[in-house]
Design a protein around this motif. Structure first.
Motif, mmCIF file in Angstrom:
data_model
loop_
_atom_site.group_PDB
_atom_site.id
_atom_site.type_symbol
_atom_site.label_atom_id
_atom_site.label_comp_id
_atom_site.label_asym_id
_atom_site.label_seq_id
_atom_site.Cartn_x
_atom_site.Cartn_y
_atom_site.Cartn_z
ATOM 1 N N UNK A 50 -8.374 1.486 -2.208
ATOM 2 C CA UNK A 50 -7.866 2.633 -1.439
ATOM 3 C C UNK A 50 -6.725 3.336 -2.155
ATOM 4 N N UNK A 256 -1.572 18.267 5.535
ATOM 5 C CA UNK A 256 -2.396 17.094 5.217
ATOM 6 C C UNK A 256 -2.299 16.737 3.732
ATOM 7 N N UNK A 263 1.518 9.300 0.901
ATOM 8 C CA UNK A 263 0.891 7.969 0.899
ATOM 9 C C UNK A 263 1.030 7.270 -0.448
ATOM 10 N N UNK B 26 -8.967 9.008 3.738
ATOM 11 C CA UNK B 26 -7.998 8.506 4.723
ATOM 12 C C UNK B 26 -8.085 6.986 4.709
ATOM 13 N N UNK B 27 -6.983 6.297 4.394
ATOM 14 C CA UNK B 27 -7.056 4.830 4.334
ATOM 15 C C UNK B 27 -7.325 4.208 5.708
ATOM 16 N N UNK B 28 -7.892 3.020 5.692
ATOM 17 C CA UNK B 28 -8.244 2.330 6.934
ATOM 18 C C UNK B 28 -7.071 2.169 7.897
ATOM 19 N N UNK B 29 -5.865 1.937 7.364
ATOM 20 C CA UNK B 29 -4.701 1.730 8.231
ATOM 21 C C UNK B 29 -4.331 2.990 8.995
ATOM 22 N N UNK B 30 -4.900 4.141 8.609
ATOM 23 C CA UNK B 30 -4.583 5.405 9.277
ATOM 24 C C UNK B 30 -5.719 5.858 10.183
ATOM 25 N N UNK B 118 0.042 4.195 11.252
ATOM 26 C CA UNK B 118 -0.121 3.937 9.814
ATOM 27 C C UNK B 118 1.112 3.296 9.197
ATOM 28 N N UNK B 119 2.285 3.810 9.552
ATOM 29 C CA UNK B 119 3.511 3.345 8.898
ATOM 30 C C UNK B 119 4.598 2.913 9.879
ATOM 31 N N UNK B 153 -2.612 8.335 12.120
ATOM 32 C CA UNK B 153 -2.043 8.606 10.792
ATOM 33 C C UNK B 153 -1.602 10.045 10.671
ATOM 34 N N UNK B 154 -1.282 10.449 9.438
ATOM 35 C CA UNK B 154 -0.778 11.807 9.186
ATOM 36 C C UNK B 154 -1.713 12.877 9.756
ATOM 37 N N UNK B 155 -3.037 12.665 9.576
ATOM 38 C CA UNK B 155 -3.980 13.714 9.970
ATOM 39 C C UNK B 155 -3.852 14.037 11.449
#
Lengths: 476, 207
Positions: A50, A256, A263, B26-30, B118-119, B153-155
């Motif tokens: 990732x 975005x 990130x 988009x990472x899984x954590x998000x 996410x964070x 997440x951010x999105x």
């Protein structure tokens, strides 16, 4: 070093001094593993691949921005203006200095608070303000420490990484004479508390606050700062004027896109998933707001960057200033940042410096590399740093800036390299000689003409045969 | 020609190679939903050296806040903005004052517009309801957040900001209390901003 007189051409002498400086070496040893291990751990906490997929996305994003930079800058400018802010375009460091001074004088500023900004370092803002009777106060703790010591940052995200704790104590004792001379400053916490107390009052005194920008968002006209201390936010929220200093390549199209960069930024820099404070700012305070600045100015700096577009150095404009290349560089880890002699140290500095101040002044830096490739391996924007350092070496050679002895040595090597039979005979003889010299120990403490190399480590004695001999045997 | 025109003209002449604007992964954590999202948010808040307690409703806030202040040996006083979610609450014996941050603020209270799982970040918007200086000048900063406002997440955070039409001077992502490692490369909390950050996560809300 001063910004107008880089000591970059004396890199070799600077490096020798740095190696002999025991204080500096102890500070560098203390910093080394934290950054490297932190990044590795943050990367491992994401799913497999990732992090690297995000790095690819970051690279593609900035390539797109650079291909459309003019349009995005204009869109950004329109948004800033619509939100009540002002955009100032600065072609050179000198232009930026004049713009900043003018805004400060209009505001009747006596004191200017600074969040951490490398663009301000590049432009020499502090000296310029001070020369005109305005007091610049650095509020990032590391920047505060080096300002007290009369130094410049030795690292783009950890500016005081070269300063040891006893040196911080000495700087505070000297700079804070109004405090009890017998006070206890033995603990790290007491040093932090003292700096916090001193700076808290200063936040309320300044008429102008200057910050940098990690990104500028074209969609919204927002500038972004990323910090851990909160000093950048206090510097931009309490004074009546906020000045953002940013270089033109800091643009991203959308919020975005900023998220994508965020990130990879903190993970690459400090090994955090996210820095403590990420702030998106647009324009001055709104009519009904009880706090925030009444004026918002953005100084957009070119200073040589537009000349890098469309050249072999364009990829450098993807840099997000995380410092990962610096943290992982064996040369930086050994000599520290001041040896590089100008604003930007380490691998990113070795590529950027000649672009910004010219290969005549900065051409020594691309030679300060073993081409081990770790910088490119860890770069979140996948900037091919070693390749660009090679381009600079070629330019330096073409311009005949390389020292005579180096040119002579390269010439001798090239003569042999074009005569393979002689070259192989030479390597066979050299190897045999080294093997005899290192007999029984497997290593050499000194080698003729290579004292610089063996001064700080042993040279392994050759084992077995030459590469070509082994290659031929294997082919049979 | 102005500096602006000269810079833009150099940029346009440079012919940087064309490159598409691609969607980023988009990472899984998000991308977490439901209970897993809330669980990650709480875990990340604590991983960022902040603390968190859960409330059944806004009405439980005054008592919980008084309790936290007492346990932290802080004066029974709080500074806050004009947020309507606080306006109707009875803070009882707590000395409440309203307005932006002052030079000494032992404890401040803000209403976070969103959380980000996410964070473990809080998303705060500046304005009269929640003056931005309260986030940075409080020695201990308390923030209230509703569970339904925790985004993945951010999105989703950015989509939420656009949908609500918010246009504040600052959007502040806050992830834990202030810190610095500039002295001796040793991380210490409470650099210039808060020494401690506590999140009250209020159950429910409207999705």
């Amino acid at each position: 070093m001063s910004l107008d007189n880089p000591t970059t051409p004396q890199f070799k002498a600077n490096a020798r001094q740095a190696l002999a400086n025991e204080n500096l070496q102890s500070a560098l040893r203390g910093a080394r593993n934290g950054f490297v291990n932190g990044r590795a751990a943050a990367r491992a906490k994401l799913g497999p691949d990732e992090f690297d997929a995000l790095r690819d996305a970051g690279r593609d994003l900035k390539n797109h921005v650079l291909a459309n930079l003019g349009d995005y800058l204009e869109a950004y400018e329109a948004k800033v203006t619509a939100s009540g802010g002002h955009v100032h375009w600065a072609e050179t460091a000198e232009d930026a200095r004049a713009i900043v001074l003018d805004i400060c004088e209009q505001a009747g500023a006596k004191t200017v608070n600074k969040g951490k900004t490398m663009i301000s370092e590049e432009c020499g803002i502090n000296d310029h303000l001070a020369a005109h009777g305005i007091k610049p106060v650095e509020t990032d703790l590391g920047e505060y420490i080096i300002q007290l010591r009369g130094e410049h940052p030795s690292h783009i995200i950890a500016p005081a990484v070269h300063v040891t704790v006893p040196e911080v104590r000495d700087a505070f004792m000297e700079a804070h004479p109004h405090l009890d001379a017998e006070r206890d400053l033995s603990g790290l916490d007491t040093l932090l508390a003292e700096a916090r107390g001193e700076l808290r009052a200063k936040y309320f005194e300044a008429e102008v606050g200057i910050t940098g920008a990690n990104m500028l968002i074209a969609e919204t006209g927002q500038s972004i700062i990323v910090t851990n201390e909160g000093n950048g936010d206090l510097s931009q929220s309490l004074p009546k004027v906020h000045i953002v200093m940013a270089s033109i390549e800091k643009i991203v199209p959308t919020m975005e896109d900023a998220g994508t960069v965020l990130r990879i930024l903190a993970r690459s820099a400090t090994g955090q998933d996210m820095s403590v404070y990420t702030t998106l700012s647009a324009g001055p305070r709104r009519a009904e707001d009880p706090d925030g600045p009444e004026e918002y100015h953005v100084v957009l700096l070119d200073n040589g960057r537009s000349n890098m577009l469309g050249t072999e150095f364009q990829d450098m404009l993807r840099c997000i200033r995380c410092g990962a290349c610096i943290n992982h560089c064996p040369v930086y880890q050994t000599v520290g940042g001041h040896a590089y002699g100008w604003v930007y140290p380490g691998p990113m500095g070795s590529v950027l410096t000649p672009s910004l101040i010219g290969v005549e002044e900065g051409g020594q830096l691309p030679n300060a590399s073993t081409f081990c490739g770790r910088c490119e391996d860890v770069c979140p924007m996948r900037i091919p740093l070693p390749k660009m350092m090679r381009h600079w070496r070629e330019r330096e050679f073409e311009k005949k800036l390389t020292p005579g002895a180096t040119r002579w040595g390269l010439g001798v090597w090239a003569w042999f390299a074009r005569r393979p039979a002689l070259y192989r005979l030479g390597t066979r003889m050299g190897m045999a000689a080294l093997r005899v010299m290192g007999r029984g120990r497997g290593k050499l403490a000194s080698v003729p003409l290579a004292g610089g190399w063996t001064g700080s480590r042993d040279m392994p004695a050759p084992q077995g045969d030459t590469f070509m001999a082994q290659y031929k045997r294997a082919q049979r | 020609m102005s500096a602006r025109d000269r810079i833009l003209s150099r940029i346009r002449k440079a012919e940087a190679p064309a490159a598409e604007h691609l969607a980023a992964p988009v990472p899984g954590i998000a991308s977490l939903e439901g209970a897993a999202r809330i669980e990650r948010f709480c875990a990340q808040v604590e991983a960022a050296s902040a603390t968190l307690s859960r409330l059944d409703s806004f009405e439980a806030l005054p008592a919980a806040l008084a309790d936290e202040l007492r346990q932290r040996n802080l004066p029974a006083a709080i500074r806050m903005g004009a947020d309507p979610d606080f306006a109707h609450l009875d803070f009882g014996g707590l000395q409440v004052s309203h307005g932006p941050g002052r030079i000494e603020e032992p404890a401040t209270l803000s209403r976070a517009t969103f959380g980000m799982a996410e964070t473990g970040s809080l998303v705060l918007l500046s304005g009269p309801d929640n003056p931005v200086t309260l986030t940075f000048l409080g020695e201990t900063h308390f923030a209230v957040l509703q569970e339904s406002d925790v985004k993945a997440g951010f999105e989703d955070v950015f989509a939420g900001l656009r949908a609500a039409g918010h246009d504040p001077r600052t959007v502040n992502f806050v992830t834990g209390p202030s810190r610095s490692a500039d002295i001796g490369q040793t991380l210490q909390l409470g650099a210039h901003g808060p020494v401690a950050l506590h999140v009250f996560l209020v159950a429910g809300g409207v999705e």
